[in-house]
Design an enzyme around this catalytic site. Structure first.
Site, PDB file in Angstrom:
ATOM      1  N   ASP A  82       0.851  -1.195   0.000  1.00  0.00           N
ATOM      2  CA  ASP A  82       0.000   0.000   0.000  1.00  0.00           C
ATOM      3  C   ASP A  82       0.890   1.250   0.000  1.00  0.00           C
ATOM      4  O   ASP A  82       1.820   1.360   0.810  1.00  0.00           O
ATOM      5  CB  ASP A  82      -0.881  -0.042   1.260  1.00  0.00           C
ATOM      6  CG  ASP A  82      -1.963   1.019   1.247  1.00  0.00           C
ATOM      7  OD1 ASP A  82      -2.458   1.360   0.154  1.00  0.00           O
ATOM      8  OD2 ASP A  82      -2.329   1.513   2.344  1.00  0.00           O
ATOM      9  N   ASP A 104       2.769   4.825  -5.480  1.00  0.00           N
ATOM     10  CA  ASP A 104       2.096   6.092  -5.198  1.00  0.00           C
ATOM     11  C   ASP A 104       2.975   7.257  -5.654  1.00  0.00           C
ATOM     12  O   ASP A 104       3.883   7.692  -4.948  1.00  0.00           O
ATOM     13  CB  ASP A 104       1.799   6.195  -3.699  1.00  0.00           C
ATOM     14  CG  ASP A 104       1.076   7.486  -3.360  1.00  0.00           C
ATOM     15  OD1 ASP A 104       0.894   8.329  -4.263  1.00  0.00           O
ATOM     16  OD2 ASP A 104       0.685   7.652  -2.188  1.00  0.00           O
ATOM     17  N   GLU A 134      -1.737   5.917  -8.772  1.00  0.00           N
ATOM     18  CA  GLU A 134      -2.650   6.930  -8.212  1.00  0.00           C
ATOM     19  C   GLU A 134      -2.465   8.248  -8.936  1.00  0.00           C
ATOM     20  O   GLU A 134      -1.341   8.704  -9.151  1.00  0.00           O
ATOM     21  CB  GLU A 134      -2.386   7.121  -6.707  1.00  0.00           C
ATOM     22  CG  GLU A 134      -3.242   8.240  -6.106  1.00  0.00           C
ATOM     23  CD  GLU A 134      -3.365   8.212  -4.583  1.00  0.00           C
ATOM     24  OE1 GLU A 134      -3.087   7.163  -3.979  1.00  0.00           O
ATOM     25  OE2 GLU A 134      -3.738   9.250  -4.016  1.00  0.00           O
ATOM     26  N   HIS A 180      -7.266  10.410   4.001  1.00  0.00           N
ATOM     27  CA  HIS A 180      -6.902   9.380   4.985  1.00  0.00           C
ATOM     28  C   HIS A 180      -7.235   9.842   6.414  1.00  0.00           C
ATOM     29  O   HIS A 180      -7.296  11.035   6.681  1.00  0.00           O
ATOM     30  CB  HIS A 180      -5.397   9.085   4.904  1.00  0.00           C
ATOM     31  CG  HIS A 180      -5.002   8.369   3.651  1.00  0.00           C
ATOM     32  ND1 HIS A 180      -4.155   8.885   2.715  1.00  0.00           N
ATOM     33  CD2 HIS A 180      -5.357   7.145   3.178  1.00  0.00           C
ATOM     34  CE1 HIS A 180      -3.995   8.025   1.723  1.00  0.00           C
ATOM     35  NE2 HIS A 180      -4.713   6.958   1.977  1.00  0.00           N
ATOM     36  N   GLY A 181      -7.409   8.873   7.295  1.00  0.00           N
ATOM     37  CA  GLY A 181      -7.527   9.189   8.710  1.00  0.00           C
ATOM     38  C   GLY A 181      -8.952   9.335   9.202  1.00  0.00           C
ATOM     39  O   GLY A 181      -9.920   9.003   8.504  1.00  0.00           O
ATOM     40  N   SER A 213     -12.682   4.887   5.009  1.00  0.00           N
ATOM     41  CA  SER A 213     -13.285   4.493   6.292  1.00  0.00           C
ATOM     42  C   SER A 213     -14.500   5.353   6.599  1.00  0.00           C
ATOM     43  O   SER A 213     -14.552   6.530   6.244  1.00  0.00           O
ATOM     44  CB  SER A 213     -12.251   4.628   7.426  1.00  0.00           C
ATOM     45  OG  SER A 213     -11.400   3.505   7.436  1.00  0.00           O
ATOM     46  N   ASN A 253     -10.161   0.969   0.222  1.00  0.00           N
ATOM     47  CA  ASN A 253      -9.102   0.871   1.230  1.00  0.00           C
ATOM     48  C   ASN A 253      -9.588   1.298   2.614  1.00  0.00           C
ATOM     49  O   ASN A 253     -10.112   2.397   2.785  1.00  0.00           O
ATOM     50  CB  ASN A 253      -7.937   1.783   0.826  1.00  0.00           C
ATOM     51  CG  ASN A 253      -7.099   1.190  -0.270  1.00  0.00           C
ATOM     52  OD1 ASN A 253      -7.620   0.482  -1.140  1.00  0.00           O
ATOM     53  ND2 ASN A 253      -5.816   1.469  -0.248  1.00  0.00           N
ATOM     54  N   THR A 256      -8.320   3.091   8.941  1.00  0.00           N
ATOM     55  CA  THR A 256      -8.757   3.821  10.138  1.00  0.00           C
ATOM     56  C   THR A 256      -9.840   3.086  10.934  1.00  0.00           C
ATOM     57  O   THR A 256      -9.761   3.000  12.168  1.00  0.00           O
ATOM     58  CB  THR A 256      -9.258   5.222   9.717  1.00  0.00           C
ATOM     59  OG1 THR A 256      -8.135   5.938   9.195  1.00  0.00           O
ATOM     60  CG2 THR A 256      -9.849   5.990  10.873  1.00  0.00           C
TER      61      THR A 256
HETATM   62  P1  13P Z   1      -8.686   5.261   5.830  1.00  0.00           P
HETATM   63  O1  13P Z   1      -7.757   6.121   6.609  1.00  0.00           O
HETATM   64  O2  13P Z   1      -9.941   6.012   5.471  1.00  0.00           O
HETATM   65  O3  13P Z   1      -9.000   3.968   6.476  1.00  0.00           O
HETATM   66  O4  13P Z   1      -7.969   4.936   4.433  1.00  0.00           O
HETATM   67  C1  13P Z   1      -7.010   3.905   4.373  1.00  0.00           C
HETATM   68  C2  13P Z   1      -6.253   3.897   3.097  1.00  0.00           C
HETATM   69  O5  13P Z   1      -6.542   4.575   2.135  1.00  0.00           O
HETATM   70  C3  13P Z   1      -5.092   2.999   3.044  1.00  0.00           C
HETATM   71  O6  13P Z   1      -4.395   3.096   1.842  1.00  0.00           O
HETATM   72  O1  G3H Z   2      -3.060   5.125   3.779  1.00  0.00           O
HETATM   73  C1  G3H Z   2      -2.254   4.730   4.593  1.00  0.00           C
HETATM   74  C2  G3H Z   2      -2.586   3.620   5.490  1.00  0.00           C
HETATM   75  O2  G3H Z   2      -3.559   4.010   6.430  1.00  0.00           O
HETATM   76  C3  G3H Z   2      -1.350   3.097   6.132  1.00  0.00           C
HETATM   77  O3  G3H Z   2      -0.864   3.992   7.064  1.00  0.00           O
HETATM   78  O4  G3H Z   2       1.562   4.358   6.587  1.00  0.00           O
HETATM   79  O5  G3H Z   2       0.592   4.657   8.899  1.00  0.00           O
HETATM   80  O6  G3H Z   2       0.848   2.365   7.909  1.00  0.00           O
HETATM   81  P1  G3H Z   2       0.643   3.833   7.636  1.00  0.00           P
HETATM   82 ZN    ZN Z   3      -4.476   5.094   1.041  1.00  0.00          ZN
END
Ligand code: 13P
Ligand code: G3H
Ligand code: ZN
Length: 307
Positions: A82, A104, A134, A180-181, A213, A253, A256
């Site tokens: 990822d 990415d 992406e 994200h988050g 999420s 994906n 969170t």
């Molecule tokens: P969330 O933070 O919304 O769970 O997204 C996760 C994600 O995009 C991981 O690549």
């Molecule tokens: O999009 C990113 C994922 O939530 C992974 O996060 O780089 O903190 O493991 P991380």
């Molecule tokens: Zn992501």
């Protein structure tokens, strides 16, 4: 069953109009929670490991655990890097048991993004791995002040066509207003579905939604009841996710929601039982909470019975 490529999982999802969760893992309990739900509902899954997750758990642990999960469960499971950015890590994943790579390049300019993405496709494809690229930068729509800024940040449909043609990626992550988050929207949650529709009409490969999420009410309530401070946490509503699936999103994906579910369960067990120090009690509860979240995602995404 041996690990499969994410392309295999996603082509079927695209043809049959459902989506498959790409769930991030950092440890064994998270993986087991995901797999338990997939087993229960006979769902395929993409297991995401970020560069940070690989550093935390160790490359061999991640690969061995996910291979074992696929073998034991008999389900179609892909192991996917990822947000790959480091070329050494990408090369290690290609040669070391991963079956899918995300490169990415979304922080780079268009030409640079194409260049690095194509480089990864050329390395990964001969080995049978699928590749996700992406285009566009994730950002909540309300943070983009005008149409000009929105167009410069979110995925442009015509550029998406050129990006896919010139790189040869197997699936494409698009930016349509998620981030994200746990704090995705200050006001009303909104996705640019019109933009997604246009991309889908022009680009004939599975599309990916990052930052998907939902921060479910029960997950947030459990965590905050037991002391977590998550003021203003807000995710993508489930009806917006459904609309995104109806308009071409095949890979969703989720990280969170798993983190929050684990957090709430651990906090509850430890606050209700201050004398408890057996990790199986609090991590086991976390694993069960992850199973519940993933079960809800499988129902929402329509991947039950698709294994
Ligand atoms: P969330 O933070 O919304 O769970 O997204 C996760 C994600 O995009 C991981 O690549
Ligand atoms: O999009 C990113 C994922 O939530 C992974 O996060 O780089 O903190 O493991 P991380
Ligand atoms: Zn992501």
């Amino acid at each position: 069953m041996p690990l499969v490529s994410a392309k295999e999982i996603l082509e079927k999802a695209k043809n049959e109009h459902y989506a498959v969760g790409a769930f991030n893992i950092n440890n064994m309990e998270i993986l087991q929670g995901i797999i338990n739900a997939c087993r229960k509902y006979s769902s395929p899954a993409i297991i995401g490991a970020s560069e940070g997750a690989i550093r935390y758990a160790g490359f061999k642990y991640i690969v061995s655990m996910v291979k074992l999960a696929a073998d034991e469960s008999g389900l179609p499971i892909a192991l996917h890097l990822d947000h790959g950015k480091n070329i050494d890590t990408i090369a290690q994943c290609i040669g070391g048991g991963f079956t899918s790579i995300m490169i990415d390049g979304s922080h780079l300019n268009f030409e640079e993004n194409i260049k690095v993405t194509k480089q990864v496709v050329d390395l990964a494809r001969p080995k049978g791995l699928s590749v996700e690229g992406e285009l566009g930068r994730l950002s909540g729509i309300e943070d983009l002040v005008d149409v000009e800024e929105r167009d410069a940040t979110l995925t442009d449909p015509d550029s998406a066509v050129e990006f896919v043609e010139r790189t040869g990626v197997d699936f494409l992550a698009v930016a349509i207003g998620t981030s994200h988050g746990a704090y995705k929207f200050k006001g009303d949650p909104k996705l640019d579905i019109k933009r997604l529709k246009e991309i889908k009409e022009k680009v004939n490969i599975p599309l990916v939604l990052h930052g998907a999420s939902s921060v479910p009410e029960w997950v947030l309530k459990r965590a905050t009841t037991y002391g977590a401070v998550l003021k203003g946490a807000k995710g993508v509503p489930e009806d917006a996710i459904k609309e995104a699936i109806d308009n071409g999103i095949c890979k969703i994906n989720i990280d969170t929601d798993l983190r929050l579910a684990l957090l709430g369960a651990v906090r509850e067990v430890l606050s209700e039982n201050p004398e408890e120090f057996d990790p199986r009690k609090y991590l086991g509860a976390g694993r069960d909470a992850i199973e519940k979240v993933v079960s809800e995602k499988i129902a929402l995404f329509g991947s039950a019975g698709k294994a």
